[in-house]
Design a protein around this motif. Structure first.
Motif, PDB file in Angstrom:
ATOM      1  N   LEU A   1      28.302  -2.747   7.983  1.00  0.00           N
ATOM      2  CA  LEU A   1      28.330  -1.309   8.571  1.00  0.00           C
ATOM      3  C   LEU A   1      27.811  -1.067  10.002  1.00  0.00           C
ATOM      4  O   LEU A   1      28.695  -0.949  10.765  1.00  0.00           O
ATOM      5  CB  LEU A   1      28.062  -0.055   7.818  1.00  0.00           C
ATOM      6  CG  LEU A   1      28.909   0.522   6.490  1.00  0.00           C
ATOM      7  CD1 LEU A   1      28.325   1.577   5.678  1.00  0.00           C
ATOM      8  CD2 LEU A   1      30.942   1.101   7.175  1.00  0.00           C
ATOM      9  N   LEU A   2      27.165  -1.569  10.337  1.00  0.00           N
ATOM     10  CA  LEU A   2      25.807  -1.528  11.412  1.00  0.00           C
ATOM     11  C   LEU A   2      26.598  -2.642  12.295  1.00  0.00           C
ATOM     12  O   LEU A   2      26.463  -2.925  13.728  1.00  0.00           O
ATOM     13  CB  LEU A   2      24.645  -2.147  11.368  1.00  0.00           C
ATOM     14  CG  LEU A   2      23.877  -0.508  10.049  1.00  0.00           C
ATOM     15  CD1 LEU A   2      22.107  -0.754  10.348  1.00  0.00           C
ATOM     16  CD2 LEU A   2      24.431   0.353  11.296  1.00  0.00           C
ATOM     17  N   LYS A   3      26.827  -4.139  11.469  1.00  0.00           N
ATOM     18  CA  LYS A   3      27.632  -5.142  12.246  1.00  0.00           C
ATOM     19  C   LYS A   3      29.451  -4.464  13.399  1.00  0.00           C
ATOM     20  O   LYS A   3      29.088  -5.056  14.978  1.00  0.00           O
ATOM     21  CB  LYS A   3      27.597  -5.731  11.440  1.00  0.00           C
ATOM     22  CG  LYS A   3      27.424  -7.158  11.247  1.00  0.00           C
ATOM     23  CD  LYS A   3      27.729  -8.238  10.799  1.00  0.00           C
ATOM     24  CE  LYS A   3      25.999  -9.560   9.985  1.00  0.00           C
ATOM     25  NZ  LYS A   3      27.005 -10.656   9.374  1.00  0.00           N
ATOM     26  N   ASN A   4      29.384  -3.824  12.886  1.00  0.00           N
ATOM     27  CA  ASN A   4      30.622  -2.855  13.865  1.00  0.00           C
ATOM     28  C   ASN A   4      30.502  -2.161  14.626  1.00  0.00           C
ATOM     29  O   ASN A   4      30.851  -1.364  15.049  1.00  0.00           O
ATOM     30  CB  ASN A   4      31.730  -1.770  12.400  1.00  0.00           C
ATOM     31  CG  ASN A   4      32.246  -3.161  11.648  1.00  0.00           C
ATOM     32  OD1 ASN A   4      32.796  -4.795  12.358  1.00  0.00           O
ATOM     33  ND2 ASN A   4      32.305  -3.148  10.445  1.00  0.00           N
ATOM     34  N   LYS A   5      29.465  -1.468  14.285  1.00  0.00           N
ATOM     35  CA  LYS A   5      28.843  -0.101  15.234  1.00  0.00           C
ATOM     36  C   LYS A   5      27.709  -0.570  16.490  1.00  0.00           C
ATOM     37  O   LYS A   5      27.705   0.212  17.439  1.00  0.00           O
ATOM     38  CB  LYS A   5      28.127   0.604  14.171  1.00  0.00           C
ATOM     39  CG  LYS A   5      28.570   1.912  12.575  1.00  0.00           C
ATOM     40  CD  LYS A   5      30.097   2.731  14.250  1.00  0.00           C
ATOM     41  CE  LYS A   5      31.359   3.478  13.061  1.00  0.00           C
ATOM     42  NZ  LYS A   5      31.640   4.100  14.059  1.00  0.00           N
ATOM     43  N   VAL A   6      27.038  -1.673  16.336  1.00  0.00           N
ATOM     44  CA  VAL A   6      25.724  -1.855  17.072  1.00  0.00           C
ATOM     45  C   VAL A   6      26.211  -3.023  17.853  1.00  0.00           C
ATOM     46  O   VAL A   6      26.208  -3.762  16.982  1.00  0.00           O
ATOM     47  CB  VAL A   6      24.869  -2.440  16.313  1.00  0.00           C
ATOM     48  CG1 VAL A   6      22.661  -2.272  17.027  1.00  0.00           C
ATOM     49  CG2 VAL A   6      24.152  -1.183  15.417  1.00  0.00           C
ATOM     50  N   ASN A   7      25.495  -2.558  18.883  1.00  0.00           N
ATOM     51  CA  ASN A   7      25.960  -4.057  20.180  1.00  0.00           C
ATOM     52  C   ASN A   7      24.578  -3.925  20.264  1.00  0.00           C
ATOM     53  O   ASN A   7      24.013  -3.452  21.446  1.00  0.00           O
ATOM     54  CB  ASN A   7      26.591  -3.072  21.453  1.00  0.00           C
ATOM     55  CG  ASN A   7      26.985  -3.822  22.571  1.00  0.00           C
ATOM     56  OD1 ASN A   7      26.696  -5.258  22.348  1.00  0.00           O
ATOM     57  ND2 ASN A   7      27.791  -3.931  23.449  1.00  0.00           N
ATOM     58  N   LEU A   8      24.163  -5.208  20.282  1.00  0.00           N
ATOM     59  CA  LEU A   8      22.600  -5.704  20.817  1.00  0.00           C
ATOM     60  C   LEU A   8      22.482  -5.815  22.053  1.00  0.00           C
ATOM     61  O   LEU A   8      21.756  -5.801  22.018  1.00  0.00           O
ATOM     62  CB  LEU A   8      22.215  -7.168  19.750  1.00  0.00           C
ATOM     63  CG  LEU A   8      22.713  -6.905  18.224  1.00  0.00           C
ATOM     64  CD1 LEU A   8      21.606  -8.157  18.323  1.00  0.00           C
ATOM     65  CD2 LEU A   8      21.003  -6.170  17.864  1.00  0.00           C
TER      66      LEU A   8
END
Length: 216
Positions: free
Chosen positions: A142-149
């Motif tokens: 879920l976070l991979k799709n939301k968080v842009n490092l």
């Protein structure tokens, strides 16, 4: 105090764990700090890596004057961030986020730090309590799709993200861990200390009494 400075007060009673973090070489892939993937543990171990040299047999002390000064500053920051009021409003988490997040922080490191994770969960639109019951792999997906490092590539970007977190709390308030008490609301002997005093536009002490009586 040292553990508190590095946000590790919760492990103060786990002496075996603390000893491993202090006496193992944090650059070794076999060390607890390195293998755990916990950024907070690794930062603590790095700060005291002098003790971890030569298999933990080093006699030199890591407590130089600069280190002591740094520990005191970190502890003061930590105490301020952990203040009940700052925790309830989210300000403490936002301050911790801006102080701790760096351009090199990975998603796994964020997920190993409960405070960083809470900020990221909130900005991503998730309720931390509900998100926490998911399996780790589900959380990662879920976070991979939301968080842009890349949002954290600059200090300005990190600051904006922290401000977004505070804005999200205004839209979707989260239940504070410690609810407001009657003492918080009305103050102690000095009526100016309570939250109600903020609404006393006439500067008198009678307003808090009238509001209190109106509750019953």
């Amino acid at each position: 105090m040292v553990l508190g400075a590095y946000g590790l007060s919760s492990i103060s009673g786990e002496t075996a764990l603390v000893k491993d973090l202090l006496t193992q070489d944090p650059t070794s892939s076999k060390s607890l700090a390195k293998s755990s993937g916990n950024a907070t543990w690794l930062a603590f171990a790095d700060a005291f890596s002098t003790w971890g040299s030569n298999g933990g047999t080093a006699s030199a002390t890591p407590f130089t004057s600069d280190t002591i000064s740094s520990i005191v500053s970190k502890f003061e920051y930590s105490e301020y961030e952990d203040d009940d009021q700052n925790q309830d409003t989210g300000v403490g988490n936002a301050l911790y986020f801006t102080r701790t997040m760096t351009s090199s922080t990975t998603l796994s490191q964020i997920m190993s730090d409960s405070t960083l994770l809470k900020v990221v969960e909130t900005v991503s639109g998730y309720d931390p309590d509900q998100f926490g019951v998911l399996d780790y792999d589900e959380q990662v997906a879920l976070l991979k799709n939301k968080v842009n490092l890349t949002d954290f590539s600059t200090s300005d970007g990190i600051q904006r993200y922290a401000e977004q977190y505070l804005a999200m709390l205004q839209i979707n308030p989260q239940t504070p861990d410690k609810p407001t008490t009657m003492l918080d609301l009305f103050g102690g002997d000095n009526s100016d200390e309570g939250i109600i005093a903020l609404f006393d536009t006439n500067g008198s002490s009678s307003s808090s009494g009238s509001i209190y009586s109106g509750l019953f």
